[in-house]
Write a protein that holds these residues in place. Structure first.
Motif, PDB file in Angstrom:
ATOM      1  N   THR A  64      21.771 -21.311 -13.956  1.00 28.70           N
ATOM      2  CA  THR A  64      22.695 -20.887 -12.280  1.00 28.70           C
ATOM      3  C   THR A  64      20.974 -21.893 -12.532  1.00 28.70           C
ATOM      4  OG1 THR A  64      23.737 -19.625 -12.436  1.00 28.70           O
ATOM      5  CG2 THR A  64      22.196 -19.570 -10.685  1.00 28.70           C
ATOM      6  N   VAL A  65      20.563 -22.430 -10.698  1.00 28.35           N
ATOM      7  CA  VAL A  65      19.671 -23.055 -10.522  1.00 28.35           C
ATOM      8  C   VAL A  65      20.013 -23.383  -8.666  1.00 28.35           C
ATOM      9  CG1 VAL A  65      18.886 -25.645 -10.041  1.00 28.35           C
ATOM     10  CG2 VAL A  65      19.964 -25.187 -11.949  1.00 28.35           C
ATOM     11  N   ALA A  66      18.850 -22.950  -8.246  1.00 27.51           N
ATOM     12  CA  ALA A  66      18.362 -23.185  -6.957  1.00 27.51           C
ATOM     13  C   ALA A  66      17.321 -23.762  -5.940  1.00 27.51           C
ATOM     14  CB  ALA A  66      18.084 -21.105  -6.438  1.00 27.51           C
ATOM     15  N   ILE A  67      18.014 -24.276  -5.296  1.00 28.12           N
ATOM     16  CA  ILE A  67      16.776 -24.366  -4.323  1.00 28.12           C
ATOM     17  C   ILE A  67      16.267 -23.835  -3.327  1.00 28.12           C
ATOM     18  CG2 ILE A  67      15.996 -26.625  -3.777  1.00 28.12           C
ATOM     19  CD1 ILE A  67      17.979 -28.102  -5.400  1.00 28.12           C
ATOM     20  N   VAL A  68      14.921 -23.796  -2.946  1.00 23.12           N
ATOM     21  CA  VAL A  68      14.583 -22.617  -1.687  1.00 23.12           C
ATOM     22  C   VAL A  68      13.280 -23.901  -1.205  1.00 23.12           C
ATOM     23  CG1 VAL A  68      13.124 -20.146  -0.947  1.00 23.12           C
ATOM     24  CG2 VAL A  68      14.877 -20.817  -3.611  1.00 23.12           C
ATOM     25  N   SER A  69      13.662 -23.929   0.089  1.00 24.63           N
ATOM     26  CA  SER A  69      12.371 -24.684   0.525  1.00 24.63           C
ATOM     27  C   SER A  69      12.602 -24.646   2.404  1.00 24.63           C
ATOM     28  CB  SER A  69      12.938 -26.930   0.537  1.00 24.63           C
ATOM     29  OG  SER A  69      12.384 -27.393   1.049  1.00 24.63           O
ATOM     30  N   GLY A  70      11.569 -24.997   2.722  1.00 19.01           N
ATOM     31  CA  GLY A  70      11.529 -24.934   4.040  1.00 19.01           C
ATOM     32  C   GLY A  70      11.829 -26.059   4.854  1.00 19.01           C
ATOM     33  N   GLY A  71      12.477 -26.482   4.538  1.00 16.48           N
ATOM     34  CA  GLY A  71      13.130 -28.315   5.592  1.00 16.48           C
ATOM     35  C   GLY A  71      14.866 -27.244   5.682  1.00 16.48           C
ATOM     36  N   ARG A  72      15.131 -28.702   6.189  1.00 14.29           N
ATOM     37  CA  ARG A  72      16.570 -27.744   7.013  1.00 14.29           C
ATOM     38  C   ARG A  72      17.539 -28.301   5.579  1.00 14.29           C
ATOM     39  NH1 ARG A  72      17.322 -30.670  12.314  1.00 14.29           N
ATOM     40  NH2 ARG A  72      18.703 -30.008  12.681  1.00 14.29           N
ATOM     41  N   PHE A  73      19.224 -27.501   5.992  1.00 13.73           N
ATOM     42  CA  PHE A  73      19.836 -28.684   4.718  1.00 13.73           C
ATOM     43  C   PHE A  73      20.229 -29.700   4.854  1.00 13.73           C
ATOM     44  CE2 PHE A  73      24.533 -28.898   4.818  1.00 13.73           C
ATOM     45  CZ  PHE A  73      24.796 -28.516   2.714  1.00 13.73           C
TER      46      PHE A  73
END
Length: 278
Positions: A64-73
């Protein structure tokens, strides 16, 4: 949101390079691999390289992979999703824009927003006013910019000193030791004690609801997936105590510090080899 929001306070030691880590041991315990976006998976506001995209696509078929960032969708869409190939297992990919204040997953052949913690109109207005005023006071309000310096993302207000579309070289040169954006964050934090104010990417400061940061994001994701936070690897370039990746380490993930996307490629390539042997 109630009591599910927690604020991590413990200091953690993080290896200065991923090459100091036992990747084989990490992979044997990991059930999720989470990544920051800008300067981790891709250069700031740029599309992932084909090599990175190929590795990430392969990774979704292993874990399972996740991306967590301050950017918008929209940044996730343009920088990551558009680069992934057809082999990607999207059901194993979880997207958490604006530092986890929003969460998207693949449902019914589309990306669905599961939750969004938007700021009130007053909080958004006050955050913009404080950022603008202190940026001028600290001589951080630049005359030459590439796009808007302040962006209202609903669940997050983001200040970008050179604008959202500034070239990577200009961003890298603006605040190499992070002192300028850290000073701005500290000044704004005094105005908005009920909100989360954190130094973000290479030129940015992010403001969101109190307690919603990458620690909240990984805890929330763990609860949704039925995975303990200690079973998550988190890869990011801002693992310093003032950085926006550091809360994920404080929350108990296995932290991996990288300096740029090239190092992320090396780490993911190594991780894939260990997963293939397991």
């Amino acid at each position: 949101m109630g009591t599910e929001i927690e604020t991590a306070v413990e200091q953690v030691e993080i290896a200065s390079s991923w090459k100091q880590l036992d990747v084989t041991d990490m992979s044997s315990h990991a059930k999720v691999v989470a990544f920051d976006l800008d300067n981790t998976l891709a250069r700031s506001k740029m599309r992932m390289t084909d090599h990175m995209a190929s590795l990430l696509s392969r990774l979704t078929n292993e874990i399972t992979v996740a991306i967590v960032s301050g950017g918008r969708f929209e940044q996730f869409r343009d920088q990551v999703l558009a680069a992934l190939d057809d082999s990607t297992d999207k059901s194993h990919l979880h997207l958490m824009p604006t530092s986890g204040t929003r969460y998207y997953r693949w449902e019914n052949d589309a990306w669905s927003c599961v939750y969004a913690h938007d700021l009130s109109e007053d909080d958004r207005r006050n955050a913009i006013e404080s950022l603008t005023r202190h940026a001028h006071e600290l001589n951080l309000w630049e005359d030459r910019t590439w796009g808007p310096q302040i962006e209202d993302r609903g669940s997050q207000i983001t200040f970008s000193a050179l604008g959202q579309l500034a070239p990577v070289d200009a961003k890298d040169a603006w605040d190499p030791d992070n002192s300028r954006k850290n000073a701005l964050a500290a000044a704004v934090r005094l105005d908005l004690p009920h909100l989360q104010v954190r130094s973000g990417g290479s030129t940015s400061v992010d403001i969101s609801a109190k307690g919603i940061d990458k620690a909240y994001a990984v805890r929330k994701l763990g609860a949704i997936l039925g995975v303990d936070v200690s079973e998550m690897i988190f890869v990011g370039d801002r693992m310093d105590p003032q950085g926006n990746d550091y809360p994920a380490a404080q929350a108990g993930t296995m932290p991996v510090r990288v300096s740029n996307p090239d190092e992320t490629v090396e780490f993911v390539d190594t991780l894939l080899r260990t997963l293939d042997r397991s």
